[in-house]
Every structure is written in C-alpha cells, then in structure tokens.
Design a protein around this motif. Structure first.
Motif, PDB file in Angstrom:
ATOM      1  N   LEU A  24       0.801  -1.070  -0.060  1.00  0.00           N
ATOM      2  CA  LEU A  24       0.183  -0.055  -0.133  1.00  0.00           C
ATOM      3  C   LEU A  24       0.825   1.270  -0.138  1.00  0.00           C
ATOM      4  CD1 LEU A  24      -2.968  -0.975   2.539  1.00  0.00           C
ATOM      5  CD2 LEU A  24      -3.211  -0.393   0.064  1.00  0.00           C
ATOM      6  N   VAL A  25       1.932   1.298   0.927  1.00  0.00           N
ATOM      7  CA  VAL A  25       2.762   2.351   0.987  1.00  0.00           C
ATOM      8  C   VAL A  25       3.346   2.619  -0.462  1.00  0.00           C
ATOM      9  CG1 VAL A  25       4.792   3.335   2.034  1.00  0.00           C
ATOM     10  CG2 VAL A  25       2.967   2.203   3.645  1.00  0.00           C
ATOM     11  N   PHE A  26       4.278   1.875  -0.938  1.00  0.00           N
ATOM     12  CA  PHE A  26       4.629   2.154  -2.144  1.00  0.00           C
ATOM     13  C   PHE A  26       3.759   2.402  -3.385  1.00  0.00           C
ATOM     14  CE2 PHE A  26       8.131  -0.147   0.265  1.00  0.00           C
ATOM     15  CZ  PHE A  26       9.214   0.675  -0.076  1.00  0.00           C
ATOM     16  N   THR A  27       2.560   1.623  -3.480  1.00  0.00           N
ATOM     17  CA  THR A  27       1.534   1.898  -4.390  1.00  0.00           C
ATOM     18  C   THR A  27       1.267   3.166  -4.433  1.00  0.00           C
ATOM     19  OG1 THR A  27       0.955  -0.180  -4.371  1.00  0.00           O
ATOM     20  CG2 THR A  27      -0.706   1.298  -5.330  1.00  0.00           C
ATOM     21  N   LEU A  28       1.053   3.907  -3.003  1.00  0.00           N
ATOM     22  CA  LEU A  28       0.527   5.308  -2.911  1.00  0.00           C
ATOM     23  C   LEU A  28       1.652   6.086  -3.135  1.00  0.00           C
ATOM     24  CD1 LEU A  28      -1.357   5.160   0.394  1.00  0.00           C
ATOM     25  CD2 LEU A  28      -2.346   5.828  -1.744  1.00  0.00           C
ATOM     26  N   ALA A  29       3.023   5.886  -3.018  1.00  0.00           N
ATOM     27  CA  ALA A  29       4.047   6.803  -3.340  1.00  0.00           C
ATOM     28  C   ALA A  29       4.058   6.751  -4.878  1.00  0.00           C
ATOM     29  CB  ALA A  29       5.451   6.164  -2.910  1.00  0.00           C
ATOM     30  N   GLU A  30       3.960   5.664  -5.563  1.00  0.00           N
ATOM     31  CA  GLU A  30       3.935   5.624  -6.873  1.00  0.00           C
ATOM     32  C   GLU A  30       2.665   6.335  -7.552  1.00  0.00           C
ATOM     33  OE1 GLU A  30       5.417   4.751 -10.828  1.00  0.00           O
ATOM     34  OE2 GLU A  30       6.284   4.602  -9.047  1.00  0.00           O
ATOM     35  N   ARG A  31       1.468   6.211  -7.015  1.00  0.00           N
ATOM     36  CA  ARG A  31       0.468   7.118  -7.235  1.00  0.00           C
ATOM     37  C   ARG A  31       0.726   8.565  -7.260  1.00  0.00           C
ATOM     38  NH1 ARG A  31      -4.360   9.736  -6.561  1.00  0.00           N
ATOM     39  NH2 ARG A  31      -6.102   8.904  -7.404  1.00  0.00           N
ATOM     40  N   PHE A  32       1.147   9.152  -5.907  1.00  0.00           N
ATOM     41  CA  PHE A  32       1.656  10.369  -5.745  1.00  0.00           C
ATOM     42  C   PHE A  32       2.401  11.098  -6.942  1.00  0.00           C
ATOM     43  CE2 PHE A  32      -0.762   9.981  -1.843  1.00  0.00           C
ATOM     44  CZ  PHE A  32      -1.653  11.072  -1.985  1.00  0.00           C
ATOM     45  N   LYS A  33       3.580  10.041  -7.208  1.00  0.00           N
ATOM     46  CA  LYS A  33       4.321  10.473  -8.202  1.00  0.00           C
ATOM     47  C   LYS A  33       3.745  11.075  -9.537  1.00  0.00           C
ATOM     48  CE  LYS A  33       8.300   7.800  -6.448  1.00  0.00           C
ATOM     49  NZ  LYS A  33       9.096   6.607  -6.937  1.00  0.00           N
ATOM     50  N   HIS A  34       2.890  10.392 -10.151  1.00  0.00           N
ATOM     51  CA  HIS A  34       1.951  10.666 -11.201  1.00  0.00           C
ATOM     52  C   HIS A  34       1.037  11.892 -11.009  1.00  0.00           C
ATOM     53  CE1 HIS A  34       3.223   7.020 -13.679  1.00  0.00           C
ATOM     54  NE2 HIS A  34       3.287   6.405 -12.726  1.00  0.00           N
ATOM     55  N   THR A  35       0.631  11.887  -9.697  1.00  0.00           N
ATOM     56  CA  THR A  35      -0.395  12.894  -9.599  1.00  0.00           C
ATOM     57  C   THR A  35       0.500  14.176  -9.404  1.00  0.00           C
ATOM     58  OG1 THR A  35      -0.339  12.754  -7.107  1.00  0.00           O
ATOM     59  CG2 THR A  35      -2.134  11.738  -8.527  1.00  0.00           C
ATOM     60  N   GLN A  36       1.856  14.063  -9.093  1.00  0.00           N
ATOM     61  CA  GLN A  36       2.626  15.464  -8.879  1.00  0.00           C
ATOM     62  C   GLN A  36       3.222  15.837 -10.492  1.00  0.00           C
ATOM     63  OE1 GLN A  36       5.856  14.042  -6.347  1.00  0.00           O
ATOM     64  NE2 GLN A  36       4.560  14.483  -4.532  1.00  0.00           N
ATOM     65  N   ALA A  37       3.106  15.076 -11.384  1.00  0.00           N
ATOM     66  CA  ALA A  37       3.506  14.991 -12.528  1.00  0.00           C
ATOM     67  C   ALA A  37       2.355  15.639 -13.449  1.00  0.00           C
ATOM     68  CB  ALA A  37       3.753  13.870 -13.432  1.00  0.00           C
ATOM     69  N   VAL A  38       1.062  15.509 -13.133  1.00  0.00           N
ATOM     70  CA  VAL A  38      -0.185  15.935 -13.509  1.00  0.00           C
ATOM     71  C   VAL A  38      -0.389  17.644 -12.784  1.00  0.00           C
ATOM     72  CG1 VAL A  38      -2.656  15.935 -13.246  1.00  0.00           C
ATOM     73  CG2 VAL A  38      -1.383  13.857 -13.785  1.00  0.00           C
ATOM     74  N   GLY A  39       0.106  17.527 -11.637  1.00  0.00           N
ATOM     75  CA  GLY A  39       0.076  18.769 -11.101  1.00  0.00           C
ATOM     76  C   GLY A  39       1.073  19.911 -11.617  1.00  0.00           C
TER      77      GLY A  39
END
Length: 96
Positions: A24-39
């Motif tokens: 879960l932690v590593f999946t959330l970290a990966e998700r946030f990397k993509h959302t940061q790119a979107v941002g």
C-alpha cells in the motif's frame, strides 16, 4: 486448536498484513509521483488544480471495484476522497 497453532496462524496473518501494508505504501508513493506530474502539467498550462468530473468518475470506478472486491464501498469512497484532497492540496501549493 492449540495455542501453538493459533500463534502460528496469527504470525502468518500478521506477516501478510505487514507485506500488504508495504505494498500500500509503495503503491501510494507511485500514485503520488504521477499525480505530482499531473500537477506540474496543470500548473504549466494554467489548468485548475481540481477536476470535479474526473474525481466523480474515479469515485464511481473505485466504488464498483470495491463492490467486486467485497470491500465496503463507503470506505473506498472515503479513502479515495482523502487521497484526492491531498492531491488537490499539493496541486494548489504548486500553483501559488
């Protein structure tokens, strides 16, 4: 069931929980990397930090996935809503 067997089963469940927590932690970290790119893309192109239509689609999709996974859909919606708010907060902080 003997105490030894119960202790062994408990240890096995806890080890599984620990592995899943790490996933879960590593999946959330990966998700946030993509959302940061979107941002960054949104900020660079003057787009608003939130997209209510996309958020509604994601909530509907996650609710259906939760039902299929036999997970409480209300919990899934609250979980996604929390994540979305964190993402928006991050996007807003980078557009200021």
């Amino acid at each position: 069931m003997t105490e030894v067997t119960a202790a062994t089963l408990l240890r096995g469940h806890r080890e599984s929980i620990d592995r899943l927590d790490a996933i879960l932690v590593f999946t959330l970290a990966e998700r946030f990397k993509h959302t940061q790119a979107v941002g960054r893309l949104k900020a660079a192109h003057g787009l608003p930090p939130s997209d209510p239509a996309r958020e509604a689609e994601q909530i509907a999709r996650l609710t259906e996935l939760a039902r299929k996974a036999d997970l409480d859909p209300e919990f899934a919606k609250k979980f996604l809503a929390f994540i979305i708010q964190e993402v928006i907060k991050h996007h807003e902080s980078h557009q200021a």
